[in-house]
Design a protein around this motif. Structure first.
Motif, mmCIF file in Angstrom:
data_model
loop_
_atom_site.group_PDB
_atom_site.id
_atom_site.type_symbol
_atom_site.label_atom_id
_atom_site.label_comp_id
_atom_site.label_asym_id
_atom_site.label_seq_id
_atom_site.Cartn_x
_atom_site.Cartn_y
_atom_site.Cartn_z
ATOM 1 N N THR A 79 0.654 -1.232 0.046
ATOM 2 C CA THR A 79 -0.135 -0.290 0.282
ATOM 3 C C THR A 79 0.690 1.027 -0.295
ATOM 4 N N GLU A 80 0.355 2.121 -0.814
ATOM 5 C CA GLU A 80 1.126 3.479 -0.711
ATOM 6 C C GLU A 80 0.476 4.287 -0.791
ATOM 7 N N SER A 81 0.919 5.591 0.219
ATOM 8 C CA SER A 81 -0.068 6.760 -0.142
ATOM 9 C C SER A 81 0.883 8.460 -0.648
ATOM 10 N N VAL A 82 -0.074 9.206 -1.605
ATOM 11 C CA VAL A 82 1.177 10.141 -1.795
ATOM 12 C C VAL A 82 -0.696 11.415 -1.386
ATOM 13 N N ASN A 83 0.187 12.852 -0.952
ATOM 14 C CA ASN A 83 -0.568 13.566 -1.206
ATOM 15 C C ASN A 83 0.423 14.909 -0.788
ATOM 16 N N GLY A 84 -0.494 15.787 -1.987
ATOM 17 C CA GLY A 84 0.165 16.633 -2.369
ATOM 18 C C GLY A 84 -0.768 18.119 -2.326
ATOM 19 N N ASN A 85 -0.877 19.750 -3.424
ATOM 20 C CA ASN A 85 -0.978 19.830 -2.497
ATOM 21 C C ASN A 85 -1.918 20.825 -5.175
ATOM 22 N N VAL A 86 -2.887 21.081 -4.927
ATOM 23 C CA VAL A 86 -3.175 20.999 -6.348
ATOM 24 C C VAL A 86 -4.099 22.550 -6.649
ATOM 25 N N PHE A 87 -4.204 23.141 -7.310
ATOM 26 C CA PHE A 87 -4.658 24.334 -7.306
ATOM 27 C C PHE A 87 -5.391 24.583 -6.702
ATOM 28 N N GLY A 88 -4.835 24.897 -5.076
ATOM 29 C CA GLY A 88 -5.168 25.916 -3.942
ATOM 30 C C GLY A 88 -6.135 25.000 -3.671
ATOM 31 N N GLY A 89 -5.661 23.797 -3.458
ATOM 32 C CA GLY A 89 -6.616 22.329 -2.820
ATOM 33 C C GLY A 89 -5.360 21.738 -2.371
ATOM 34 N N THR A 90 -6.064 20.876 -1.690
ATOM 35 C CA THR A 90 -4.784 19.462 -1.944
ATOM 36 C C THR A 90 -5.670 17.712 -2.256
ATOM 37 N N TYR A 91 -4.856 17.032 -2.398
ATOM 38 C CA TYR A 91 -5.421 15.715 -2.872
ATOM 39 C C TYR A 91 -4.242 14.322 -2.454
ATOM 40 N N THR A 92 -5.243 13.425 -1.850
ATOM 41 C CA THR A 92 -5.032 12.175 -1.680
ATOM 42 C C THR A 92 -5.008 11.085 -2.560
ATOM 43 N N SER A 93 -3.677 10.165 -2.761
ATOM 44 C CA SER A 93 -4.058 9.077 -3.573
ATOM 45 C C SER A 93 -3.721 7.975 -3.081
ATOM 46 N N LYS A 94 -4.008 7.487 -2.659
ATOM 47 C CA LYS A 94 -4.080 5.626 -2.229
ATOM 48 C C LYS A 94 -3.606 4.585 -3.291
ATOM 49 N N THR A 142 -9.588 14.766 -4.289
ATOM 50 C CA THR A 142 -9.026 16.333 -3.897
ATOM 51 C C THR A 142 -10.225 16.986 -3.575
ATOM 52 N N THR A 143 -9.282 17.935 -2.685
ATOM 53 C CA THR A 143 -10.538 18.344 -2.153
ATOM 54 C C THR A 143 -9.973 20.074 -2.599
ATOM 55 N N ILE A 144 -10.272 20.778 -3.461
ATOM 56 C CA ILE A 144 -10.333 22.608 -3.562
ATOM 57 C C ILE A 144 -11.946 23.453 -2.880
ATOM 58 N N GLY A 145 -11.680 24.194 -1.698
ATOM 59 C CA GLY A 145 -12.985 25.106 -1.645
ATOM 60 C C GLY A 145 -13.816 23.840 -0.370
ATOM 61 N N ASP A 146 -14.782 23.873 -0.727
ATOM 62 C CA ASP A 146 -15.774 23.434 -0.456
ATOM 63 C C ASP A 146 -15.933 21.811 -1.203
ATOM 64 N N THR A 147 -15.464 21.878 -2.354
ATOM 65 C CA THR A 147 -16.014 20.411 -2.920
ATOM 66 C C THR A 147 -14.232 19.455 -2.493
ATOM 67 N N THR A 148 -15.234 17.886 -2.950
ATOM 68 C CA THR A 148 -13.681 17.091 -2.519
ATOM 69 C C THR A 148 -14.976 16.124 -3.907
ATOM 70 N N THR A 149 -14.281 15.034 -4.149
ATOM 71 C CA THR A 149 -13.871 14.410 -5.695
ATOM 72 C C THR A 149 -13.330 13.916 -5.069
ATOM 73 N N THR A 150 -13.911 12.199 -5.598
ATOM 74 C CA THR A 150 -12.902 10.962 -5.424
ATOM 75 C C THR A 150 -13.310 9.930 -7.164
ATOM 76 N N SER A 151 -12.145 10.243 -7.567
ATOM 77 C CA SER A 151 -11.309 9.054 -8.574
ATOM 78 C C SER A 151 -10.689 7.678 -8.400
ATOM 79 N N SER A 152 -11.486 6.996 -9.510
ATOM 80 C CA SER A 152 -10.750 5.216 -9.258
ATOM 81 C C SER A 152 -10.534 4.871 -10.194
ATOM 82 N N GLU A 153 -9.458 3.993 -9.986
ATOM 83 C CA GLU A 153 -9.104 3.238 -11.337
ATOM 84 C C GLU A 153 -8.308 2.074 -11.246
ATOM 85 N N SER A 154 -8.456 0.644 -12.145
ATOM 86 C CA SER A 154 -7.559 -0.555 -11.294
ATOM 87 C C SER A 154 -6.852 -0.787 -12.590
#
Length: 228
Positions: A79-94, A142-154
């Motif tokens: 399991t690998e997790s990556v955190n970062g900043n994007v377009f004034g928001g944050t993202y977490t990829s697991k 991904t969280t930008i302001g009050d909006t949170t979106t989640t995407s997945s791929e396999s």
């Protein structure tokens, strides 16, 4: 091919040493497998299945030899997790990865019967690869302001060409026979050989598909057996 003949030769040789007629049976159970730390520092155990046939040949009142032919699922999870900043928001990829290795194994166990029902066992195990795949599942939030979106791929990748076709280890275990027909067995098999396939470079040096790290299968097994 020579390694296959070696495993089959040990099985056939048990008939010559048997003091009484051998018995045959079926066994199946749970594998808890892992891969040694080299190159897989964050690896975790994964569950799998094993099942097949065995022959038990008594050598004396207290000793017997038991060759087996099993289908055995091995591998590990990471399991690998990556955190970062994007377009004034944050993202977490697991990302969760599963390395699935399927073998036909030929254990040859030498058993010591401490009592008529309880025994200890030890011996080599020869494994022949029949399938190897790596499966990955990635979830990104991904969280930008009050909006949170989640995407997945396999995705799934066949890694049989990068995995050694032969695996060898040593097993140590114990068992208890509830009746002459039914029993339970637990065994730990420590791998000796590198599961990464070796290749020769243009300069004549030998390397593996995993940067020269030594990666070995380790498996704990527990299951039931039925003797005819």
């Amino acid at each position: 091919m020579k390694k296959l003949f070696l495993g089959l030769g040990l099985v056939a040789g048990t008939f010559a040493f048997a003091q009484t007629s051998p018995s045959f049976g079926l066994k199946a159970g749970l594998n808890i497998s892992s891969i040694s730390d080299d190159g897989y520092e964050d690896s975790k155990s994964k569950a799998g299945f094993y099942g097949g046939v065995f022959m038990n040949a008594p050598l004396s009142e207290q000793f017997s030899i038991q060759p087996e032919v099993l289908y055995s699922q091995m591998g590990a999870k990471t399991t690998e997790s990556v955190n970062g900043n994007v377009f004034g928001g944050t993202y977490t990829s697991k990302t969760s990865n599963s390395v699935n290795l399927d073998y036909i194994t030929v254990p040859v166990m030498f058993q010591f019967h401490a009592t008529p029902n309880f025994y200890l066992e030890a011996g080599p195990e020869f494994g022949f690869l029949v399938g190897a795949k790596a499966k990955g599942d990635t979830t990104t939030t991904t969280t930008i302001g009050d909006t949170t979106t989640t995407s997945s791929e396999s995705g799934t990748l066949d890694i049989k060409d990068q995995t050694s076709k032969f695996n060898m280890g040593a097993g140590l275990g114990l068992g208890f026979n509830f009746t002459p027909n039914f029993g339970i067995n637990a065994r730990y098999v420590a791998g000796f050989t590198d599961i990464s396939k070796q290749s020769n470079g243009e300069d004549g040096t030998t390397s593996t598909s995993n940067d020269n790290n030594k990666n070995r299968n380790n498996t704990f097994q527990v299951g039931l057996s039925y003797k005819f």
